[in-house]
Design a protein around this motif. Structure first.
Motif, PDB file in Angstrom:
ATOM      1  N   MET A   1       0.395  -0.764  -0.162  1.00 18.86           N
ATOM      2  CA  MET A   1      -0.253   0.105   0.481  1.00 18.86           C
ATOM      3  C   MET A   1       0.877   1.034   0.095  1.00 18.86           C
ATOM      4  N   THR A   2       0.661   2.035  -0.775  1.00 18.38           N
ATOM      5  CA  THR A   2       0.927   3.574  -1.282  1.00 18.38           C
ATOM      6  C   THR A   2       0.849   4.105   0.341  1.00 18.38           C
ATOM      7  N   HIS A   3       2.051   5.137   0.688  1.00 13.90           N
ATOM      8  CA  HIS A   3       1.801   6.222   2.180  1.00 13.90           C
ATOM      9  C   HIS A   3       1.534   7.397   1.447  1.00 13.90           C
ATOM     10  N   TYR A   4       0.421   8.360   1.339  1.00 12.38           N
ATOM     11  CA  TYR A   4       0.285   9.276   0.691  1.00 12.38           C
ATOM     12  C   TYR A   4       0.995  10.589   1.466  1.00 12.38           C
ATOM     13  N   THR A   5       0.526  10.144   2.476  1.00 15.14           N
ATOM     14  CA  THR A   5       1.051  11.279   2.956  1.00 15.14           C
ATOM     15  C   THR A   5       2.509  11.067   3.633  1.00 15.14           C
ATOM     16  N   LEU A   6       2.938  10.196   3.445  1.00 17.63           N
ATOM     17  CA  LEU A   6       4.716  10.545   3.451  1.00 17.63           C
ATOM     18  C   LEU A   6       5.578  11.105   2.076  1.00 17.63           C
ATOM     19  N   LEU A   7       4.371  10.299   0.539  1.00 14.30           N
ATOM     20  CA  LEU A   7       4.139  10.881  -0.220  1.00 14.30           C
ATOM     21  C   LEU A   7       3.612  12.691  -0.656  1.00 14.30           C
ATOM     22  N   GLY A   8       3.152  12.526   0.187  1.00 12.74           N
ATOM     23  CA  GLY A   8       2.835  14.555  -0.161  1.00 12.74           C
ATOM     24  C   GLY A   8       4.089  15.541   0.731  1.00 12.74           C
ATOM     25  N   ARG A   9       4.383  14.868   1.994  1.00 14.14           N
ATOM     26  CA  ARG A   9       5.587  15.824   2.159  1.00 14.14           C
ATOM     27  C   ARG A   9       6.608  15.690   1.641  1.00 14.14           C
ATOM     28  N   GLN A  10       7.266  14.639   0.637  1.00  7.39           N
ATOM     29  CA  GLN A  10       8.087  14.113  -0.249  1.00  7.39           C
ATOM     30  C   GLN A  10       7.774  15.073  -1.190  1.00  7.39           C
ATOM     31  N   LEU A  11       6.377  14.962  -1.690  1.00  6.17           N
ATOM     32  CA  LEU A  11       6.669  16.442  -2.884  1.00  6.17           C
ATOM     33  C   LEU A  11       6.838  17.620  -2.538  1.00  6.17           C
ATOM     34  N   ASP A  12       5.419  18.160  -1.961  1.00  3.54           N
ATOM     35  CA  ASP A  12       6.142  19.551  -1.274  1.00  3.54           C
ATOM     36  C   ASP A  12       7.664  19.612  -1.020  1.00  3.54           C
ATOM     37  N   ALA A  13       8.430  18.722  -0.708  1.00  2.28           N
ATOM     38  CA  ALA A  13      10.082  19.058  -0.227  1.00  2.28           C
ATOM     39  C   ALA A  13      10.137  19.761  -1.775  1.00  2.28           C
ATOM     40  N   LEU A  14      10.102  18.319  -2.326  1.00  2.00           N
ATOM     41  CA  LEU A  14      10.374  18.397  -3.679  1.00  2.00           C
ATOM     42  C   LEU A  14      10.825  19.617  -4.807  1.00  2.00           C
ATOM     43  N   THR A  27       6.769  15.988 -10.197  1.00  5.20           N
ATOM     44  CA  THR A  27       5.852  15.484 -10.270  1.00  5.20           C
ATOM     45  C   THR A  27       6.157  13.726 -10.457  1.00  5.20           C
ATOM     46  N   CYS A  28       5.922  13.757 -12.122  1.00  9.43           N
ATOM     47  CA  CYS A  28       5.542  13.245 -12.552  1.00  9.43           C
ATOM     48  C   CYS A  28       7.269  11.693 -12.443  1.00  9.43           C
ATOM     49  N   ALA A  29       7.941  11.829 -12.441  1.00  5.07           N
ATOM     50  CA  ALA A  29       9.160  11.755 -11.778  1.00  5.07           C
ATOM     51  C   ALA A  29       9.118  11.194 -10.616  1.00  5.07           C
ATOM     52  N   MET A  30       8.413  11.939  -9.794  1.00 12.18           N
ATOM     53  CA  MET A  30       8.384  10.914  -7.842  1.00 12.18           C
ATOM     54  C   MET A  30       7.300  10.027  -8.363  1.00 12.18           C
ATOM     55  N   LEU A  31       6.396  10.212  -8.803  1.00 10.87           N
ATOM     56  CA  LEU A  31       4.928   8.915  -9.083  1.00 10.87           C
ATOM     57  C   LEU A  31       5.581   8.142  -9.289  1.00 10.87           C
ATOM     58  N   GLU A  34       7.702   6.181  -7.506  1.00 13.78           N
ATOM     59  CA  GLU A  34       7.680   5.848  -5.393  1.00 13.78           C
ATOM     60  C   GLU A  34       5.836   5.146  -5.462  1.00 13.78           C
ATOM     61  N   VAL A  35       5.560   5.588  -7.271  1.00 16.82           N
ATOM     62  CA  VAL A  35       3.775   4.699  -6.438  1.00 16.82           C
ATOM     63  C   VAL A  35       4.196   3.084  -7.403  1.00 16.82           C
ATOM     64  N   PRO A  36       3.979   2.107  -7.198  1.00 21.16           N
ATOM     65  CA  PRO A  36       4.004   1.176  -7.450  1.00 21.16           C
ATOM     66  C   PRO A  36       3.479   0.254  -8.652  1.00 21.16           C
ATOM     67  N   ASP A  37       3.709  -0.697  -9.810  1.00 13.97           N
ATOM     68  CA  ASP A  37       2.536  -0.724 -10.298  1.00 13.97           C
ATOM     69  C   ASP A  37       2.221   0.295 -12.007  1.00 13.97           C
ATOM     70  N   LEU A  38       3.225   0.773 -11.933  1.00 17.84           N
ATOM     71  CA  LEU A  38       2.860   2.323 -12.507  1.00 17.84           C
ATOM     72  C   LEU A  38       3.592   2.258 -13.999  1.00 17.84           C
ATOM     73  N   ASN A  39       2.593   2.439 -15.226  1.00 20.38           N
ATOM     74  CA  ASN A  39       3.856   1.976 -16.996  1.00 20.38           C
ATOM     75  C   ASN A  39       3.320   3.671 -16.954  1.00 20.38           C
ATOM     76  N   TRP A  40       2.932   5.043 -16.756  1.00 22.32           N
ATOM     77  CA  TRP A  40       3.493   5.328 -17.020  1.00 22.32           C
ATOM     78  C   TRP A  40       2.733   6.382 -16.183  1.00 22.32           C
ATOM     79  N   VAL A  41       3.309   8.153 -16.772  1.00 20.74           N
ATOM     80  CA  VAL A  41       2.759   8.757 -15.780  1.00 20.74           C
ATOM     81  C   VAL A  41       2.380  10.427 -16.401  1.00 20.74           C
TER      82      VAL A  41
END
Length: 152
Positions: A1-14, A27-31, A34-41
């Protein structure tokens, strides 16, 4: 399961600039990382009425342009509502850029009541996106919007 609260803090800092191009690329690169099972963002931008144009993305080359009356991205742009699709092949007007894509999540990016574009996530896993993913990605889009100056 993806921890979106943590990703939000990371994105805000990025997102340490307000530039829309840099922030959308980051944003695209981070997603993608960090988000599993994606083939395009990627982002599709509304640069003219009724049409989405390809913006920054991660993955295979993509379809361009996308009219508002076609596909999942077009539906999100047209309705200003997130589209979460478990099986893209069940959508009559789905635009198949990558035959490996099975599920899709598209979040509209609305700035001051106006559609700027959409954030599109594709997965090779059918049913990949749950309600938690939708809420998490929508929250990340809010961080993106709050951190960005839009002039495109």
């Amino acid at each position: 399961m993806t921890h979106y609260t943590l990703l939000g803090r990371q994105l805000d800092a990025l997102l340490d600039t307000t530039d829309w191009l840099t922030n959308s690329a980051q944003t695209c690169a981070m997603l993608m990382q960090e988000v599993p099972d994606l083939n395009w963002v990627g982002f599709y931008l509304q640069r003219e009425p009724g049409v989405l144009h390809l913006g920054p993305f991660q993955g295979k080359p993509a379809c361009h342009p996308i009219p508002f009356d076609k596909g999942v991205c077009g539906a999100a742009a047209r309705t200003h509502k997130t589209q979460r699709v478990d099986d893209v092949h069940a959508i009559a007007d789905h635009i198949a850029c990558d035959s490996a894509s099975q599920a899709e999540l598209v979040v509209p990016v609305v700035v001051d009541g106006r559609l700027w574009g959409v954030l599109d996530l594709d997965s090779p896993v059918p049913g990949r996106f749950a309600e938690e993913d939708q809420a998490g990605i929508e929250a990340l889009v809010e961080i993106f919007v709050a951190s960005t100056t839009f002039n495109a």
